[in-house]
Motif scaffolding. Structure first.
Motif, PDB file in Angstrom:
ATOM      1  N   HIS A 172      37.358  47.091  41.374  1.00  0.00           N
ATOM      2  CA  HIS A 172      36.949  47.961  40.277  1.00  0.00           C
ATOM      3  C   HIS A 172      37.486  47.430  38.945  1.00  0.00           C
ATOM      4  CE1 HIS A 172      35.325  50.793  43.060  1.00  0.00           C
ATOM      5  NE2 HIS A 172      36.483  51.247  43.505  1.00  0.00           N
ATOM      6  N   ALA A 173      38.717  46.955  38.947  1.00  0.00           N
ATOM      7  CA  ALA A 173      39.323  46.434  37.718  1.00  0.00           C
ATOM      8  C   ALA A 173      38.575  45.198  37.226  1.00  0.00           C
ATOM      9  CB  ALA A 173      40.800  46.109  37.960  1.00  0.00           C
ATOM     10  N   ILE A 174      38.142  44.340  38.142  1.00  0.00           N
ATOM     11  CA  ILE A 174      37.352  43.166  37.759  1.00  0.00           C
ATOM     12  C   ILE A 174      36.040  43.610  37.117  1.00  0.00           C
ATOM     13  CG2 ILE A 174      36.050  41.199  38.666  1.00  0.00           C
ATOM     14  CD1 ILE A 174      38.281  40.962  40.832  1.00  0.00           C
ATOM     15  N   THR A 175      35.396  44.600  37.713  1.00  0.00           N
ATOM     16  CA  THR A 175      34.147  45.112  37.146  1.00  0.00           C
ATOM     17  C   THR A 175      34.377  45.660  35.750  1.00  0.00           C
ATOM     18  OG1 THR A 175      33.335  45.664  39.356  1.00  0.00           O
ATOM     19  CG2 THR A 175      32.258  46.748  37.490  1.00  0.00           C
ATOM     20  N   TYR A 176      35.431  46.462  35.589  1.00  0.00           N
ATOM     21  CA  TYR A 176      35.735  47.028  34.274  1.00  0.00           C
ATOM     22  C   TYR A 176      36.044  45.928  33.264  1.00  0.00           C
ATOM     23  CZ  TYR A 176      38.477  49.205  30.564  1.00  0.00           C
ATOM     24  OH  TYR A 176      38.964  49.578  29.345  1.00  0.00           O
ATOM     25  N   ALA A 177      36.886  44.976  33.639  1.00  0.00           N
ATOM     26  CA  ALA A 177      37.250  43.904  32.723  1.00  0.00           C
ATOM     27  C   ALA A 177      36.019  43.142  32.241  1.00  0.00           C
ATOM     28  CB  ALA A 177      38.231  42.947  33.392  1.00  0.00           C
ATOM     29  N   SER A 178      35.050  42.982  33.122  1.00  0.00           N
ATOM     30  CA  SER A 178      33.857  42.206  32.787  1.00  0.00           C
ATOM     31  C   SER A 178      33.005  42.877  31.719  1.00  0.00           C
ATOM     32  CB  SER A 178      33.014  41.973  34.043  1.00  0.00           C
ATOM     33  OG  SER A 178      33.753  41.237  35.007  1.00  0.00           O
ATOM     34  N   THR A 179      33.248  44.173  31.455  1.00  0.00           N
ATOM     35  CA  THR A 179      32.485  44.896  30.438  1.00  0.00           C
ATOM     36  C   THR A 179      33.141  44.828  29.058  1.00  0.00           C
ATOM     37  OG1 THR A 179      33.606  47.044  30.710  1.00  0.00           O
ATOM     38  CG2 THR A 179      31.780  46.542  32.219  1.00  0.00           C
ATOM     39  N   LEU A 180      34.353  44.309  28.977  1.00  0.00           N
ATOM     40  CA  LEU A 180      35.109  44.367  27.728  1.00  0.00           C
ATOM     41  C   LEU A 180      34.713  43.238  26.784  1.00  0.00           C
ATOM     42  CD1 LEU A 180      38.670  45.177  29.140  1.00  0.00           C
ATOM     43  CD2 LEU A 180      36.987  46.774  28.187  1.00  0.00           C
ATOM     44  N   ASP A 181      34.733  43.553  25.481  1.00  0.00           N
ATOM     45  CA  ASP A 181      34.498  42.522  24.476  1.00  0.00           C
ATOM     46  C   ASP A 181      35.561  41.437  24.606  1.00  0.00           C
ATOM     47  OD1 ASP A 181      32.387  43.982  23.490  1.00  0.00           O
ATOM     48  OD2 ASP A 181      33.566  44.937  21.897  1.00  0.00           O
ATOM     49  N   GLY A 182      35.148  40.207  24.454  1.00  0.00           N
ATOM     50  CA  GLY A 182      36.101  39.107  24.506  1.00  0.00           C
ATOM     51  C   GLY A 182      36.379  38.574  25.882  1.00  0.00           C
ATOM     52  N   VAL A 183      35.764  39.183  26.914  1.00  0.00           N
ATOM     53  CA  VAL A 183      35.979  38.746  28.294  1.00  0.00           C
ATOM     54  C   VAL A 183      34.777  37.920  28.761  1.00  0.00           C
ATOM     55  CG1 VAL A 183      36.166  39.514  30.694  1.00  0.00           C
ATOM     56  CG2 VAL A 183      37.514  40.635  28.907  1.00  0.00           C
ATOM     57  N   ASP A 184      35.050  36.749  29.280  1.00  0.00           N
ATOM     58  CA  ASP A 184      34.020  35.931  29.915  1.00  0.00           C
ATOM     59  C   ASP A 184      33.988  36.300  31.396  1.00  0.00           C
ATOM     60  OD1 ASP A 184      32.397  34.051  31.075  1.00  0.00           O
ATOM     61  OD2 ASP A 184      33.345  32.321  30.148  1.00  0.00           O
ATOM     62  N   PRO A 185      32.966  37.018  31.865  1.00  0.00           N
ATOM     63  CA  PRO A 185      32.961  37.478  33.261  1.00  0.00           C
ATOM     64  C   PRO A 185      32.829  36.345  34.271  1.00  0.00           C
ATOM     65  CG  PRO A 185      30.874  37.981  32.196  1.00  0.00           C
ATOM     66  CD  PRO A 185      31.786  37.484  31.116  1.00  0.00           C
ATOM     67  N   GLN A 186      32.526  35.146  33.802  1.00  0.00           N
ATOM     68  CA  GLN A 186      32.444  33.998  34.703  1.00  0.00           C
ATOM     69  C   GLN A 186      33.791  33.312  34.888  1.00  0.00           C
ATOM     70  OE1 GLN A 186      29.586  33.542  36.369  1.00  0.00           O
ATOM     71  NE2 GLN A 186      28.938  35.364  35.198  1.00  0.00           N
ATOM     72  N   ARG A 187      34.826  33.812  34.193  1.00  0.00           N
ATOM     73  CA  ARG A 187      36.155  33.195  34.295  1.00  0.00           C
ATOM     74  C   ARG A 187      37.207  34.286  34.527  1.00  0.00           C
ATOM     75  NH1 ARG A 187      37.235  29.541  29.253  1.00  0.00           N
ATOM     76  NH2 ARG A 187      35.979  31.121  28.154  1.00  0.00           N
ATOM     77  N   ILE A 188      37.180  34.842  35.725  1.00  0.00           N
ATOM     78  CA  ILE A 188      38.120  35.908  36.105  1.00  0.00           C
ATOM     79  C   ILE A 188      39.108  35.353  37.125  1.00  0.00           C
ATOM     80  CG2 ILE A 188      38.394  38.168  37.196  1.00  0.00           C
ATOM     81  CD1 ILE A 188      37.016  38.449  34.574  1.00  0.00           C
ATOM     82  N   GLY A 189      40.385  35.540  36.844  1.00  0.00           N
ATOM     83  CA  GLY A 189      41.440  35.206  37.799  1.00  0.00           C
ATOM     84  C   GLY A 189      42.160  36.465  38.238  1.00  0.00           C
ATOM     85  N   ILE A 190      42.851  36.384  39.365  1.00  0.00           N
ATOM     86  CA  ILE A 190      43.648  37.517  39.840  1.00  0.00           C
ATOM     87  C   ILE A 190      45.066  37.046  40.134  1.00  0.00           C
ATOM     88  CG2 ILE A 190      41.796  38.985  40.680  1.00  0.00           C
ATOM     89  CD1 ILE A 190      42.173  37.847  43.470  1.00  0.00           C
ATOM     90  N   TRP A 191      46.008  37.955  39.959  1.00  0.00           N
ATOM     91  CA  TRP A 191      47.438  37.692  40.161  1.00  0.00           C
ATOM     92  C   TRP A 191      48.003  38.847  40.963  1.00  0.00           C
ATOM     93  CZ3 TRP A 191      51.933  40.290  39.344  1.00  0.00           C
ATOM     94  CH2 TRP A 191      53.130  39.563  39.216  1.00  0.00           C
ATOM     95  N   GLY A 192      48.833  38.519  41.942  1.00  0.00           N
ATOM     96  CA  GLY A 192      49.510  39.548  42.710  1.00  0.00           C
ATOM     97  C   GLY A 192      50.881  39.080  43.137  1.00  0.00           C
ATOM     98  N   SER A 193      51.756  40.049  43.391  1.00  0.00           N
ATOM     99  CA  SER A 193      53.133  39.737  43.751  1.00  0.00           C
ATOM    100  C   SER A 193      53.590  40.682  44.854  1.00  0.00           C
ATOM    101  CB  SER A 193      54.040  39.885  42.529  1.00  0.00           C
ATOM    102  OG  SER A 193      55.354  39.448  42.794  1.00  0.00           O
ATOM    103  N   SER A 194      54.256  40.133  45.872  1.00  0.00           N
ATOM    104  CA  SER A 194      54.764  40.919  46.981  1.00  0.00           C
ATOM    105  C   SER A 194      53.598  41.586  47.721  1.00  0.00           C
ATOM    106  CB  SER A 194      55.808  41.927  46.486  1.00  0.00           C
ATOM    107  OG  SER A 194      56.541  42.476  47.549  1.00  0.00           O
ATOM    108  N   TYR A 195      53.537  42.911  47.757  1.00  0.00           N
ATOM    109  CA  TYR A 195      52.429  43.556  48.477  1.00  0.00           C
ATOM    110  C   TYR A 195      51.084  43.180  47.843  1.00  0.00           C
ATOM    111  CZ  TYR A 195      50.981  47.216  51.822  1.00  0.00           C
ATOM    112  OH  TYR A 195      50.465  47.915  52.893  1.00  0.00           O
ATOM    113  N   SER A 196      51.011  43.236  46.505  1.00  0.00           N
ATOM    114  CA  SER A 196      49.746  42.863  45.864  1.00  0.00           C
ATOM    115  C   SER A 196      49.495  41.357  45.949  1.00  0.00           C
ATOM    116  CB  SER A 196      49.714  43.327  44.401  1.00  0.00           C
ATOM    117  OG  SER A 196      50.652  42.631  43.603  1.00  0.00           O
TER     118      SER A 196
END
Length: 297
Positions: free
Chosen positions: A90-114
């Motif tokens: 859901h967060a990726i979908t939301y981020a892709s709607t924001l001004d200044g975001v290139d939806p073709q260049r999405i990375g994810i980061w997680g630590s421990s459980y995430s």
């Protein structure tokens, strides 16, 4: 680095967090989506990572997991790993709607459980173009047995069964402390370094963190095995960053998982233990992640 408060709908639950815009550019920029690990909230060092990334031209979306911190969601203090995985999406979908975001260049980061969650999301969501997973939960089943003494396992199983019966009768979910000063006392993360990090970090940075998690969260952890997905991440680039001496998410599990992953992949061993990634090892963990994103996003 200034950031904006944001919120988005996750199929009926409002998730809240921060958006750090990329510095030094007016064009659409790559974006990293990140959330914290077991019961932790975004104020527990995630802003420091976001500031590093955004200072180098990368947008960052940081949010609290449902049921924790500023996000909505009930039961409070409950970790359903699959709900958290869906919220990354859901967060990726939301981020892709924001001004200044290139939806073709999405990375994810997680630590421990995430850190476990991003292995799964990277395998199932092809919108993701780069994965960074540090001090990761690799197998809930194995991790639970590494954390909990063998002679305590039956007691925890009784706790699970009793809680399930009580919930069936309409009672509220039972809870246990996340950490305890005495490692012999019942706690979700019964290690001395867990007690130190959570209590000190919450006192200094995150007064809204609560030392409480539902019993059902522990049961769900035992059913959750991100390693089952790690071979499916490719061809998305994956950086795995275990700590050298991790007793919370044991290092050996990550080393074995790395062997199952396919190229392109990289492993960077961080100094110290599990929580040193946020402290003495912050420079190592943040710079390695930044380099990965700059290379692949």
């Amino acid at each position: 680095m200034p950031h904006q408060d944001i919120e988005f709908d996750a199929e009926g639950t409002t998730i809240r967090g921060w958006f750090f815009p990329a510095s030094g550019t007016t064009d659409k920029a790559p974006t990293v989506v990140m959330a914290h690990g077991f019961t932790a909230v975004k104020e527990m060092e995630l802003d420091r990572y976001a500031e590093v990334f955004s200072a180098h031209g990368i947008n960052v979306l940081v949010y609290d997991n449902r049921g924790f911190g500023d996000s909505d969601g009930t039961p409070r203090q409950e970790i359903d790993p699959w709900a958290q995985i869906r919220d990354y999406r859901h967060a990726i979908t939301y981020a892709s709607t924001l001004d200044g975001v290139d939806p073709q260049r999405i990375g994810i980061w997680g630590s421990s459980y995430s850190g476990g969650h991003v292995l799964v999301v990277g395998a199932i969501d092809r919108r993701v173009k780069a994965v960074v997973s540090q001090v990761s939960l690799i197998s809930g089943y194995d991790n639970y047995r590494a954390l909990v003494r063998a002679d305590f396992i039956d007691g925890y199983q009784t706790l699970f069964d009793t809680d399930r019966a009580n919930r069936f009768e309409g009672k509220e979910p039972a809870t246990v402390p996340v950490v305890a000063a005495n490692p012999m006392d019942p706690a979700a993360l019964p290690s001395a370094d867990s007690w130190t990090w959570f209590t000190e970090t919450s006192k200094n940075r995150a007064p809204n963190w609560k030392n409480e998690v539902t019993v059902r969260s522990l049961e769900m952890m035992t059913e959750y095995n991100p390693i089952d997905y790690i071979a499916r991440i490719a061809p998305t680039p994956m950086l795995l960053m275990p700590a050298q001496n991790d007793v919370v998410a044991p290092t050996i599990f990550a080393l074995r998982a790395y062997e199952e992953a396919r190229e392109p992949k990289k492993i960077t061993i961080l100094p110290g233990g599990h929580y040193d990634a946020y402290g003495p090892g912050f420079e190592a963990s943040s710079s390695a992640a930044l380099d990965w994103y700059l290379t692949h996003l």
